[in-house]
Design a protein around this motif. Structure first.
Motif, mmCIF file in Angstrom:
data_model
loop_
_atom_site.group_PDB
_atom_site.id
_atom_site.type_symbol
_atom_site.label_atom_id
_atom_site.label_comp_id
_atom_site.label_asym_id
_atom_site.label_seq_id
_atom_site.Cartn_x
_atom_site.Cartn_y
_atom_site.Cartn_z
ATOM 1 N N TYR A 48 -53.320 -21.676 -4.566
ATOM 2 C CA TYR A 48 -53.957 -20.110 -5.410
ATOM 3 C C TYR A 48 -53.117 -20.532 -6.501
ATOM 4 O O TYR A 48 -52.067 -19.617 -5.797
ATOM 5 N N VAL A 49 -53.667 -19.503 -7.798
ATOM 6 C CA VAL A 49 -52.731 -19.606 -8.457
ATOM 7 C C VAL A 49 -52.752 -17.783 -8.376
ATOM 8 O O VAL A 49 -53.229 -16.954 -8.027
ATOM 9 N N ALA A 50 -51.156 -17.526 -8.559
ATOM 10 C CA ALA A 50 -50.613 -15.555 -8.592
ATOM 11 C C ALA A 50 -50.978 -15.566 -9.850
ATOM 12 O O ALA A 50 -50.384 -16.462 -11.320
ATOM 13 N N THR A 51 -51.356 -14.384 -10.868
ATOM 14 C CA THR A 51 -51.417 -14.251 -12.016
ATOM 15 C C THR A 51 -50.150 -13.324 -12.490
ATOM 16 O O THR A 51 -49.958 -13.067 -13.510
ATOM 17 N N ARG A 52 -49.347 -12.251 -11.143
ATOM 18 C CA ARG A 52 -48.438 -11.555 -11.102
ATOM 19 C C ARG A 52 -47.419 -11.647 -10.236
ATOM 20 O O ARG A 52 -48.224 -12.245 -9.334
ATOM 21 N N PRO A 53 -46.578 -11.335 -10.698
ATOM 22 C CA PRO A 53 -45.515 -11.399 -9.074
ATOM 23 C C PRO A 53 -46.041 -10.012 -8.187
ATOM 24 O O PRO A 53 -46.491 -9.867 -8.496
ATOM 25 N N PRO A 54 -45.659 -9.994 -7.081
ATOM 26 C CA PRO A 54 -46.073 -9.592 -5.854
ATOM 27 C C PRO A 54 -46.324 -7.685 -5.779
ATOM 28 O O PRO A 54 -45.028 -7.636 -7.237
ATOM 29 N N ALA A 55 -46.730 -6.728 -5.615
ATOM 30 C CA ALA A 55 -46.918 -5.552 -6.903
ATOM 31 C C ALA A 55 -46.544 -4.617 -5.195
ATOM 32 O O ALA A 55 -47.657 -4.893 -4.358
ATOM 33 N N ASN A 56 -46.088 -3.020 -4.407
ATOM 34 C CA ASN A 56 -46.779 -2.323 -3.966
ATOM 35 C C ASN A 56 -47.855 -1.923 -4.373
ATOM 36 O O ASN A 56 -48.198 -2.061 -5.504
ATOM 37 N N THR A 57 -48.018 -1.704 -2.946
ATOM 38 C CA THR A 57 -49.692 -1.641 -2.385
ATOM 39 C C THR A 57 -49.552 -0.091 -3.162
ATOM 40 O O THR A 57 -48.811 0.874 -2.685
ATOM 41 N N ASP A 58 -50.311 0.630 -3.561
ATOM 42 C CA ASP A 58 -50.897 2.024 -4.052
ATOM 43 C C ASP A 58 -52.627 2.781 -4.027
ATOM 44 O O ASP A 58 -52.752 2.012 -4.140
ATOM 45 N N ASP A 59 -52.360 4.098 -4.176
ATOM 46 C CA ASP A 59 -53.394 4.390 -4.175
ATOM 47 C C ASP A 59 -53.066 5.322 -5.042
ATOM 48 O O ASP A 59 -52.603 6.448 -4.761
ATOM 49 N N TYR A 60 -54.060 6.131 -6.434
ATOM 50 C CA TYR A 60 -54.423 7.293 -7.125
ATOM 51 C C TYR A 60 -55.233 8.252 -6.474
ATOM 52 O O TYR A 60 -56.631 7.271 -6.526
ATOM 53 N N PHE A 61 -54.854 8.997 -6.750
ATOM 54 C CA PHE A 61 -56.133 10.413 -6.259
ATOM 55 C C PHE A 61 -56.217 10.840 -7.996
ATOM 56 O O PHE A 61 -55.709 11.180 -8.911
ATOM 57 N N THR A 62 -57.579 11.461 -7.737
ATOM 58 C CA THR A 62 -57.724 12.244 -9.227
ATOM 59 C C THR A 62 -57.090 12.921 -10.326
ATOM 60 O O THR A 62 -56.844 13.636 -11.072
ATOM 61 N N PHE A 63 -55.926 14.484 -8.917
ATOM 62 C CA PHE A 63 -56.050 15.226 -9.020
ATOM 63 C C PHE A 63 -53.836 14.615 -9.457
ATOM 64 O O PHE A 63 -53.477 15.672 -10.004
ATOM 65 N N GLY A 64 -53.560 13.463 -9.150
ATOM 66 C CA GLY A 64 -52.712 12.938 -10.094
ATOM 67 C C GLY A 64 -51.588 12.347 -9.222
ATOM 68 O O GLY A 64 -50.431 12.083 -9.797
#
Length: 95
Positions: A48-64
């Motif tokens: 399958y075609v990768a649309t970008r290089p691999p990126a680290n997993t992440d999680d964002y919270f509403t308070f920043g």
């Protein structure tokens, strides 16, 4: 362009989100959970075609707050959708 395929002879799980491992969240932040999309896999022998290089997993919270994980995921084009696979589970080939 980068193509990703299953590393080895087993199918690879496909995800719809990219969250860090539970153990990577600091005390006081509730870890988000993720599970593979049950009806999709990257079968051995398919690429399958990768649309970008691999990126680290992440999680964002509403308070920043932002939690960044150590594992990386590729975003791939999968059956006219965007999906994610762990970089350690696939072999990437530049074309």
């Amino acid at each position: 362009m980068t193509l990703v395929s299953a590393a080895g002879s087993a199918s690879v799980a496909v995800y719809g989100s990219s969250y860090p491992n539970r153990s990577e969240y600091p005390a006081g932040l509730s870890p988000s959970t993720q599970a593979p999309i049950s009806y999709y896999t990257v079968p051995a022998g398919q690429a399958y075609v990768a649309t970008r290089p691999p990126a680290n997993t992440d999680d964002y919270f509403t308070f920043g707050a932002v939690v960044t994980g150590a594992r990386q995921m590729y975003t791939i084009q999968y059956n006219h959708r965007l999906a994610l696979v762990y970089s350690a589970d696939v072999t990437a080939t530049g074309v």
